[in-house]
Design an enzyme around this catalytic site. Structure first.
Site, PDB file in Angstrom:
ATOM      1  N   GLU A 195      22.872  11.904 -33.837  1.00  0.00           N
ATOM      2  CA  GLU A 195      22.338  11.359 -35.094  1.00  0.00           C
ATOM      3  C   GLU A 195      23.389  11.433 -36.196  1.00  0.00           C
ATOM      4  OE1 GLU A 195      19.051  13.572 -36.680  1.00  0.00           O
ATOM      5  OE2 GLU A 195      18.858  12.279 -38.432  1.00  0.00           O
ATOM      6  N   TYR A 243      29.858 -11.967 -48.575  1.00  0.00           N
ATOM      7  CA  TYR A 243      31.057 -11.972 -49.424  1.00  0.00           C
ATOM      8  C   TYR A 243      31.628 -13.365 -49.644  1.00  0.00           C
ATOM      9  CZ  TYR A 243      31.216  -7.003 -50.081  1.00  0.00           C
ATOM     10  OH  TYR A 243      30.917  -5.734 -50.474  1.00  0.00           O
ATOM     11  N   ASP A 298      18.380  16.001 -35.449  1.00  0.00           N
ATOM     12  CA  ASP A 298      17.870  17.134 -36.213  1.00  0.00           C
ATOM     13  C   ASP A 298      16.411  17.395 -35.854  1.00  0.00           C
ATOM     14  OD1 ASP A 298      20.213  17.500 -37.578  1.00  0.00           O
ATOM     15  OD2 ASP A 298      19.574  16.381 -39.365  1.00  0.00           O
TER      16      ASP A 298
END
EC number: 5.6.2.2
Lengths: 342, 466
Positions: free
Chosen positions: B238, B151, B294
């Protein structure tokens, strides 16, 4: 009424990891697992089904499908690894030893999917049908080592397999070739069951009925019936003369477990099924009922197969009559035999 | 005419006012930077001191050595060369860069000034700016975020990924870690739990006192001490959504498994999250660390990133969390219930009792039951989410490709340890079944705490009995 089968022998921990597939020949049973080796067990010499050959490092990522020609001479089998690598193995009839004959080529261009999932061999061991994740069925000439046919099952495939349907089909999880060589059948993730006429090279039946993923399809030995099963937990029987859904085989009770494997016996009277709840069932197809249930294990069964019928006692302690074998997550091979006539 | 990249004040020693082209190595005010040492006073034994990495000195030495060669080059009027090895897949300014070194998968390269083309000039300017920023940060003992670098120089870098790649490649070229350059990623990971982080500056972060959303993980190099209080476990999640739900319900204090720490890396974890966990494991090796991901190829890949690190950042040290155990979810968490459906009496077992549901819900679930099903003679299973198809999805073609590629990764290792064998088996099962399931598959209408309690307790007992 019901038939009696007894546990004949269990080869404990036959593989170091889960057994995913089995394929019988007239004198042997080939087993494949998540490890890289393939094992050959003798089925005619001793009731302990001794190991006769180990094919080391056949599939580095493990092997999920193997197939032999049902009713064939038993000199060829095909194995498919998790990496999509497909190998054809030949037996030397004199030494009874198996060796690698050919590895199917993988296409160079990336558009052409090279993956292979399920496989089936024709009765004369001359042709190999192999399915892909995009719903195609490739037919290979094994001796000529060339691809001779590709069946599409995509959106407009019902109309004869137009070009716009290329590779748009649902994952083909199961395949079989009829013993007379006339038909190829495929079972798909979307519940579709398709039958192709091999002479005409096009789809003849699009069979509905199960609506859930199909994990196994099998033609009866007489080629008049097709059985299909999968997540619906029942076996659908289709007539091959008119493509009609003629029967459902289902167990009573609550929602049945997913069926992973089915197999016709040599006379076409009985169907064997194996499911994720560890149960092996024998079905009387004409009467539409389950005549025997075995549950030696509570863990998943991945494959069940009949062994070829023998009229005489094969070896001391083996009896005669039909035998079948089941294997799966418990890594063992369990052999069963008919209780009658021993 | 040309942008002059050399404007670092340390390169303009006041003793040489005329020296625009000749420079001297700056003095090193490093002595003021000695690491914050633990006081000799006794600390409670649950407060652990986080050892500081000393290779920052090393990075500073290397950067200053680099400056020296630049100064030398300028003084004799030869072109300036900055060595720069880049990753083969990194996006950099000049895709036609020269000689490659296939042995470690990175190209051996350099950036020169004046450049061979405008692209190289820009590359030199960008690289020099990063080195300069790193040098300043090292001297002042502060940390700079990669986001900040971008930035402050958006025109120059054009995209964040350019900064990310350059910083990693610079660290790789100098043979140090990214943190040693005092450049860190913007915090991505979150932490919540009965733990207090005591920063090197003296401030404290109480991870239990924050809002529901947890605390952004600080760079581990800024953490001086950690007060673990009475935590018994650490759970890496997760999914951020699951983390927030558990954090909001203060699961880390109310769990039947005792108090604990929740961490999420929001999908694939960044370096800061992995370093944080690796540091916790090294200062508290006996703390049980679990991962909840998952049941899909990405879940296992995320798990493996925590356990084995990522390939691109393989040169980073202390990023692998070997002690991390896989809590779930596995195929058995999904498939167990298939067995249950066939034998309704089985659900009276203790492990299932926490899943009790009202009969009304059971009716709602039986609507999609198979149409050919005959009326059940026995009462329906009280565990109504009883069929895998109720909460699993089919693998897509891309899922299957990903699964095979992770499998290939695992099988590339010569000798698999037990953890990798388990990864392999679960991936094979996933492909065989052609299913995936999210963490929500094991929850009880949005409440995963019972399942977690059960698993955390079971694993704690397993570990203690060994």
């Amino acid at each position: 009424m019901s038939k009696q089968y007894l546990t004949l022998h269990t080869v404990d921990q036959a593989h170091p990891t889960e057994i995913f597939s089995l394929a019988p020949t007239p004198n042997a049973l080939i087993s494949a697992s998540g490890s890289s080796h393939l094992l050959i067990h003798s089925t005619t010499t001793s009731p302990t089904f001794p190991l006769t050959q180990t094919l080391s490092n056949a599939h580095r990522l493990g092997c999920h499908h193997i197939t032999t020609a049902r009713g064939g001479p038993g000199n060829t089998f095909v194995s498919v690894g998790f990496g999509g690598d497909t190998k054809v193995w030949h037996r030397n009839p004199e030494t009874d030893q198996w060796s690698l004959y050919w590895t199917l080529p993988t296409p160079d261009n990336k558009k052409e999917k090279g993956d292979v999932w399920a496989v089936a061999l024709s009765a004369d061991e001359g042709y190999l049908a192999a399915t892909t994740s995009d719903g195609r069925i490739h037919v290979w000439d094994v001796l000529g080592k060339a691809k001779i046919q590709t069946y599409e099952t995509g959106a407009s495939a019902g109309g004869g397999g137009g070009h716009d349907s290329v590779g748009t089909g649902s994952f083909a999880m199961a395949v079989d070739l009829s013993r007379d060589g006339k038909f190829t059948a495929s079972g798909h993730e979307n519940g579709g069951v398709y039958v192709f006429n091999n002479d005409a090279g096009r789809m003849v039946y699009s069979l509905s009925g199960l609506a859930k993923p199909i994990r196994a399809v099998a033609f009866s030995p007489g080629c008049k019936r097709l059985a299909a099963a999968g997540n619906a937990g029942i076996i659908a029987i289709y007539d091959m003369q008119h493509g009609e859904h003629v029967a459902n085989l289902s167990a009573t009770g609550t929602r049945p477990a997913w069926i992973t494997s089915i197999d016709w016996n040599d006379t076409g009277e009985y169907l064997l099924s194996g499911s994720l709840d560890g149960k092996v069932r024998v079905w009387d197809v004409a009467r539409g009922v389950c005549v025997a249930t075995h549950s030696e294990t509570e863990s998943a069964l991945w494959c069940v197969r009949w062994l070829p019928k023998s009229e005489k006692v094969l070896a001391p302690g083996m009896g005669k009559g039909e035998m079948f074998v089941a294997a799966g997550a418990n890594r063992s091979l369990t052999f069963y035999r008919e209780a009658t006539g021993s | 005419m040309y942008f002059c990249p050399i404007r670092n004040q340390y390169l303009h020693p006041p003793s040489q006012p005329t020296a625009t082209n000749s420079h001297e190595r700056p003095s090193r005010p490093l002595e003021q930077l000695s690491p914050v040492r633990a006081s000799s006073a006794r600390v409670p034994h649950n407060i652990v001191i986080v050892p500081q990495s000393h290779s920052s000195d090393n990075a500073l030495t290397k950067i200053e050595a680099l400056f020296e060669t630049i100064v030398d080059a300028i003084s004799v009027g030869s072109p300036i060369t900055i060595p720069y090895r880049r990753s083969t897949n990194a996006q950099v300014f000049d895709p036609t860069a020269s000689a490659s070194n296939p042995r470690d998968g990175r190209h051996m390269d350099s950036v020169r000034f004046p450049g061979r083309n405008p692209q190289e000039l820009r590359r030199f300017e960008a690289l020099f700016r990063i080195i300069e920023i790193s040098h300043e940060a090292l001297l002042s003992g502060t940390l700079v975020t990669k986001r900040n670098i971008y930035y402050q120089n958006m025109e120059l870098f054009r995209s964040q990924s350019v900064v990310d790649d350059m910083v990693d490649n610079l660290a790789f070229t100098l043979g140090v870690g990214r943190n040693d350059l005092n450049i860190v990623a913007t915090a991505k990971g979150l932490v919540a739990g009965q733990v207090e982080l005591i920063m090197r500056g003296g401030s404290k972060i109480d991870c239990a006192e924050s809002s529901d959303s947890g605390v952004l993980l600080p760079s581990i190099s800024a953490v001086g001490k950690i007060d673990f209080q009475s935590v018994k476990w650490l759970l890496v999640i997760e999914k951020e959504a699951t983390f927030r739900t558990l954090s909001a319900s203060r699961y880390y204090t109310v769990s039947r498994a005792g108090s604990g720490i929740l961490v999420t890396g929001k999908g694939y974890p960044d370096l800061a999250t992995r370093k944080f966990l690796a540091a916790i494991h090294s200062v508290r090796p006996r703390l049980l660390m679990f991962a909840l991901v998952d049941f899909d190829p990405h879940g296992i890949s995320v798990l493996r990133t925590y356990q084995y690190g990522s390939q691109r950042l393989d040169h980073e040290e202390r990023t692998k969390v070997f002690g991390l155990r896989w809590l779930g979810i596995r195929s058995s968490d999904v498939l167990l219930n298939t067995v249950m459906t066939q034998d309704c009496s089985a659900n009276s077992q203790g492990s299932q009792s926490s899943q009790d549901l009202s009969s009304q819900e059971s009716i709602a679930y039986s609507v999609d039951a198979f149409e050919d099903e005959r009326p059940a003679k026995r009462p329906r299973s009280r565990r109504t989410k009883s069929h895998p198809s109720d909460y699993t999805a089919s693998l897509s073609e891309r899922d299957r490709e990903k699964a095979v590629s992770v499998l290939r990764d695992i099988c590339g290792t010569a000798r698999l340890d037990a953890t990798e064998r388990e990864h392999k088996l679960e991936l094979q099962r996933m492909l065989m079944l052609n299913i995936k399931a999210e963490i929500q598959a094991v929850d009880d209408f949005g409440d995963i705490t019972n399942w977690l309690d059960e698993r955390l307790l079971k694993h704690s007992m397993d570990v203690n009995s060994h």
